[in-house]
Design a protein around this motif. Structure first.
Motif, PDB file in Angstrom:
ATOM      1  N   GLU A 198       0.827  -1.205   0.000  1.00 43.84           N
ATOM      2  CA  GLU A 198       0.000   0.000   0.000  1.00 43.84           C
ATOM      3  C   GLU A 198       0.862   1.257   0.000  1.00 43.84           C
ATOM      4  O   GLU A 198       2.023   1.219   0.400  1.00 43.84           O
ATOM      5  CB  GLU A 198      -0.932  -0.003   1.203  1.00 43.84           C
ATOM      6  CG  GLU A 198      -0.207   0.186   2.516  1.00 43.84           C
ATOM      7  CD  GLU A 198      -1.152   0.200   3.704  1.00 43.84           C
ATOM      8  OE1 GLU A 198      -2.371   0.349   3.522  1.00 43.84           O
ATOM      9  OE2 GLU A 198      -0.647   0.073   4.819  1.00 43.84           O
ATOM     10  N   GLY A 199       0.260   2.343  -0.453  1.00 45.66           N
ATOM     11  CA  GLY A 199       0.994   3.596  -0.496  1.00 45.66           C
ATOM     12  C   GLY A 199       0.082   4.765  -0.796  1.00 45.66           C
ATOM     13  O   GLY A 199      -1.135   4.620  -0.879  1.00 45.66           O
ATOM     14  N   ARG A 200       0.708   5.940  -0.948  1.00 47.22           N
ATOM     15  CA  ARG A 200      -0.023   7.167  -1.246  1.00 47.22           C
ATOM     16  C   ARG A 200       0.530   7.759  -2.531  1.00 47.22           C
ATOM     17  O   ARG A 200       1.737   7.834  -2.728  1.00 47.22           O
ATOM     18  CB  ARG A 200       0.134   8.164  -0.097  1.00 47.22           C
ATOM     19  CG  ARG A 200      -0.693   9.434  -0.266  1.00 47.22           C
ATOM     20  CD  ARG A 200      -0.607  10.341   0.949  1.00 47.22           C
ATOM     21  NE  ARG A 200       0.752  10.680   1.300  1.00 47.22           N
ATOM     22  CZ  ARG A 200       1.451  11.697   0.783  1.00 47.22           C
ATOM     23  NH1 ARG A 200       0.897  12.476  -0.114  1.00 47.22           N
ATOM     24  NH2 ARG A 200       2.692  11.932   1.162  1.00 47.22           N
ATOM     25  N   VAL A 201      -0.366   8.202  -3.400  1.00 45.05           N
ATOM     26  CA  VAL A 201       0.026   8.825  -4.664  1.00 45.05           C
ATOM     27  C   VAL A 201       0.540  10.230  -4.357  1.00 45.05           C
ATOM     28  O   VAL A 201      -0.182  11.047  -3.779  1.00 45.05           O
ATOM     29  CB  VAL A 201      -1.168   8.895  -5.643  1.00 45.05           C
ATOM     30  CG1 VAL A 201      -0.749   9.584  -6.938  1.00 45.05           C
ATOM     31  CG2 VAL A 201      -1.743   7.510  -5.902  1.00 45.05           C
ATOM     32  N   ILE A 202       1.792  10.489  -4.741  1.00 45.08           N
ATOM     33  CA  ILE A 202       2.331  11.838  -4.533  1.00 45.08           C
ATOM     34  C   ILE A 202       2.501  12.598  -5.842  1.00 45.08           C
ATOM     35  O   ILE A 202       2.733  13.801  -5.825  1.00 45.08           O
ATOM     36  CB  ILE A 202       3.646  11.829  -3.728  1.00 45.08           C
ATOM     37  CG1 ILE A 202       4.737  11.070  -4.449  1.00 45.08           C
ATOM     38  CG2 ILE A 202       3.415  11.268  -2.335  1.00 45.08           C
ATOM     39  CD1 ILE A 202       6.114  11.333  -3.873  1.00 45.08           C
ATOM     40  N   ALA A 203       2.386  11.892  -6.973  1.00 44.21           N
ATOM     41  CA  ALA A 203       2.389  12.539  -8.291  1.00 44.21           C
ATOM     42  C   ALA A 203       1.655  11.636  -9.264  1.00 44.21           C
ATOM     43  O   ALA A 203       1.825  10.420  -9.234  1.00 44.21           O
ATOM     44  CB  ALA A 203       3.809  12.802  -8.774  1.00 44.21           C
ATOM     45  N   ALA A 204       0.842  12.234 -10.100  1.00 44.82           N
ATOM     46  CA  ALA A 204       0.111  11.489 -11.134  1.00 44.82           C
ATOM     47  C   ALA A 204      -0.225  12.451 -12.251  1.00 44.82           C
ATOM     48  O   ALA A 204      -0.919  13.437 -12.035  1.00 44.82           O
ATOM     49  CB  ALA A 204      -1.160  10.869 -10.562  1.00 44.82           C
ATOM     50  N   GLY A 205       0.315  12.185 -13.417  1.00 44.47           N
ATOM     51  CA  GLY A 205       0.032  13.042 -14.558  1.00 44.47           C
ATOM     52  C   GLY A 205       1.271  13.277 -15.386  1.00 44.47           C
ATOM     53  O   GLY A 205       2.208  12.484 -15.364  1.00 44.47           O
ATOM     54  N   GLN A 206       1.279  14.393 -16.112  1.00 43.35           N
ATOM     55  CA  GLN A 206       2.353  14.687 -17.043  1.00 43.35           C
ATOM     56  C   GLN A 206       3.684  14.880 -16.332  1.00 43.35           C
ATOM     57  O   GLN A 206       3.745  15.463 -15.243  1.00 43.35           O
ATOM     58  CB  GLN A 206       2.005  15.924 -17.854  1.00 43.35           C
ATOM     59  CG  GLN A 206       0.824  15.693 -18.768  1.00 43.35           C
ATOM     60  CD  GLN A 206       0.550  16.877 -19.670  1.00 43.35           C
ATOM     61  OE1 GLN A 206       1.138  17.941 -19.546  1.00 43.35           O
ATOM     62  NE2 GLN A 206      -0.358  16.682 -20.607  1.00 43.35           N
ATOM     63  N   ALA A 207       4.739  14.332 -16.975  1.00 35.07           N
ATOM     64  CA  ALA A 207       6.093  14.466 -16.447  1.00 35.07           C
ATOM     65  C   ALA A 207       7.068  14.437 -17.616  1.00 35.07           C
ATOM     66  O   ALA A 207       6.928  13.620 -18.528  1.00 35.07           O
ATOM     67  CB  ALA A 207       6.400  13.344 -15.463  1.00 35.07           C
ATOM     68  N   SER A 208       8.034  15.301 -17.585  1.00 34.63           N
ATOM     69  CA  SER A 208       9.010  15.415 -18.662  1.00 34.63           C
ATOM     70  C   SER A 208       9.687  14.071 -18.939  1.00 34.63           C
ATOM     71  O   SER A 208      10.196  13.422 -18.035  1.00 34.63           O
ATOM     72  CB  SER A 208      10.064  16.455 -18.282  1.00 34.63           C
ATOM     73  OG  SER A 208      11.028  16.568 -19.293  1.00 34.63           O
ATOM     74  N   GLY A 209       9.661  13.654 -20.199  1.00 35.91           N
ATOM     75  CA  GLY A 209      10.296  12.424 -20.619  1.00 35.91           C
ATOM     76  C   GLY A 209       9.446  11.189 -20.428  1.00 35.91           C
ATOM     77  O   GLY A 209       9.619  10.192 -21.125  1.00 35.91           O
ATOM     78  N   PHE A 210       8.538  11.216 -19.470  1.00 36.17           N
ATOM     79  CA  PHE A 210       7.702  10.061 -19.145  1.00 36.17           C
ATOM     80  C   PHE A 210       6.360  10.074 -19.864  1.00 36.17           C
ATOM     81  O   PHE A 210       5.620   9.101 -19.782  1.00 36.17           O
ATOM     82  CB  PHE A 210       7.406  10.011 -17.641  1.00 36.17           C
ATOM     83  CG  PHE A 210       8.530   9.498 -16.808  1.00 36.17           C
ATOM     84  CD1 PHE A 210       8.749   8.139 -16.660  1.00 36.17           C
ATOM     85  CD2 PHE A 210       9.362  10.370 -16.131  1.00 36.17           C
ATOM     86  CE1 PHE A 210       9.780   7.655 -15.871  1.00 36.17           C
ATOM     87  CE2 PHE A 210      10.392   9.905 -15.330  1.00 36.17           C
ATOM     88  CZ  PHE A 210      10.602   8.545 -15.209  1.00 36.17           C
ATOM     89  N   GLY A 211       6.002  11.168 -20.519  1.00 37.15           N
ATOM     90  CA  GLY A 211       4.630  11.308 -20.987  1.00 37.15           C
ATOM     91  C   GLY A 211       3.773  11.576 -19.765  1.00 37.15           C
ATOM     92  O   GLY A 211       3.494  12.713 -19.417  1.00 37.15           O
ATOM     93  N   ASN A 212       3.405  10.533 -19.079  1.00 36.83           N
ATOM     94  CA  ASN A 212       2.725  10.614 -17.777  1.00 36.83           C
ATOM     95  C   ASN A 212       3.406   9.645 -16.838  1.00 36.83           C
ATOM     96  O   ASN A 212       3.930   8.614 -17.252  1.00 36.83           O
ATOM     97  CB  ASN A 212       1.246  10.231 -17.902  1.00 36.83           C
ATOM     98  CG  ASN A 212       0.443  11.295 -18.599  1.00 36.83           C
ATOM     99  OD1 ASN A 212       0.113  12.318 -18.027  1.00 36.83           O
ATOM    100  ND2 ASN A 212       0.145  11.064 -19.872  1.00 36.83           N
ATOM    101  N   TRP A 213       3.382   9.978 -15.571  1.00 36.72           N
ATOM    102  CA  TRP A 213       3.934   9.088 -14.568  1.00 36.72           C
ATOM    103  C   TRP A 213       3.046   9.026 -13.354  1.00 36.72           C
ATOM    104  O   TRP A 213       2.129   9.853 -13.180  1.00 36.72           O
ATOM    105  CB  TRP A 213       5.345   9.476 -14.179  1.00 36.72           C
ATOM    106  CG  TRP A 213       5.529  10.721 -13.316  1.00 36.72           C
ATOM    107  CD1 TRP A 213       4.605  11.677 -13.001  1.00 36.72           C
ATOM    108  CD2 TRP A 213       6.735  11.110 -12.675  1.00 36.72           C
ATOM    109  NE1 TRP A 213       5.161  12.655 -12.219  1.00 36.72           N
ATOM    110  CE2 TRP A 213       6.479  12.321 -11.992  1.00 36.72           C
ATOM    111  CE3 TRP A 213       8.001  10.581 -12.593  1.00 36.72           C
ATOM    112  CZ2 TRP A 213       7.443  12.995 -11.254  1.00 36.72           C
ATOM    113  CZ3 TRP A 213       8.961  11.260 -11.854  1.00 36.72           C
ATOM    114  CH2 TRP A 213       8.689  12.451 -11.198  1.00 36.72           C
ATOM    115  N   ILE A 214       3.322   8.039 -12.510  1.00 37.50           N
ATOM    116  CA  ILE A 214       2.702   7.902 -11.190  1.00 37.50           C
ATOM    117  C   ILE A 214       3.843   7.648 -10.215  1.00 37.50           C
ATOM    118  O   ILE A 214       4.703   6.794 -10.466  1.00 37.50           O
ATOM    119  CB  ILE A 214       1.702   6.733 -11.143  1.00 37.50           C
ATOM    120  CG1 ILE A 214       0.554   6.967 -12.129  1.00 37.50           C
ATOM    121  CG2 ILE A 214       1.170   6.535  -9.721  1.00 37.50           C
ATOM    122  CD1 ILE A 214      -0.337   5.757 -12.351  1.00 37.50           C
TER     123      ILE A 214
END
Length: 117
Positions: free
Chosen positions: A3-19
């Motif tokens: 289990e965990g907590r989402v601290i980033a979700a969406g657009q990111a340079s080079g990744f397109g989108n990341w989580i």
């Protein structure tokens, strides 16, 4: 994973989108990073609590990539802000992973015991 907590979700340079997920393991923060999802492949949002085995994103081909795949990283001490922790070899984590729907693996750092269960 665990289990965990989402601290980033969406657009990111080079990744397109990341989580990016933060997990508490052994009293410390461990981040996992998943990348290259298309916009509609990000299934969580910042602040969400996620469970082991939960689908959080879909494999894509967004960003700097030559084919559809899932980019996966593990960071001891956290990934954000901008690489505050240390990237570690994710192979022991992948080797310990169980298929969704099976009993969750114990939330321990595989690096602490050579990746052995």
């Amino acid at each position: 994973f665990t289990e965990g907590r989402v601290i980033a979700a969406g657009q990111a340079s080079g990744f397109g989108n990341w989580i990016v997920l933060d997990h508490q393991i052994g009293g410390k923060v461990v981040s996992t990073v998943y990348g290259h999802m298309f916009d509609d492949g990000v299934l969580v949002k910042n602040g969400d609590h996620v469970s082991a085995g939960q689908e959080i994103g879909r494999i894509g081909n967004a960003g700097e990539t030559t084919g559809a795949h899932l980019h996966f990283e593990v960071w001891d001490g956290g990934r954000l802000p901008d690489g505050v922790g240390t990237a570690v070899d994710p192979a022991p984590w992948i080797e310990r992973a169980q298929e969704p729907g099976q009993a969750s693996p114990q939330a321990t750092d595989p690096g602490s015991n050579g990746g052995q269960p």
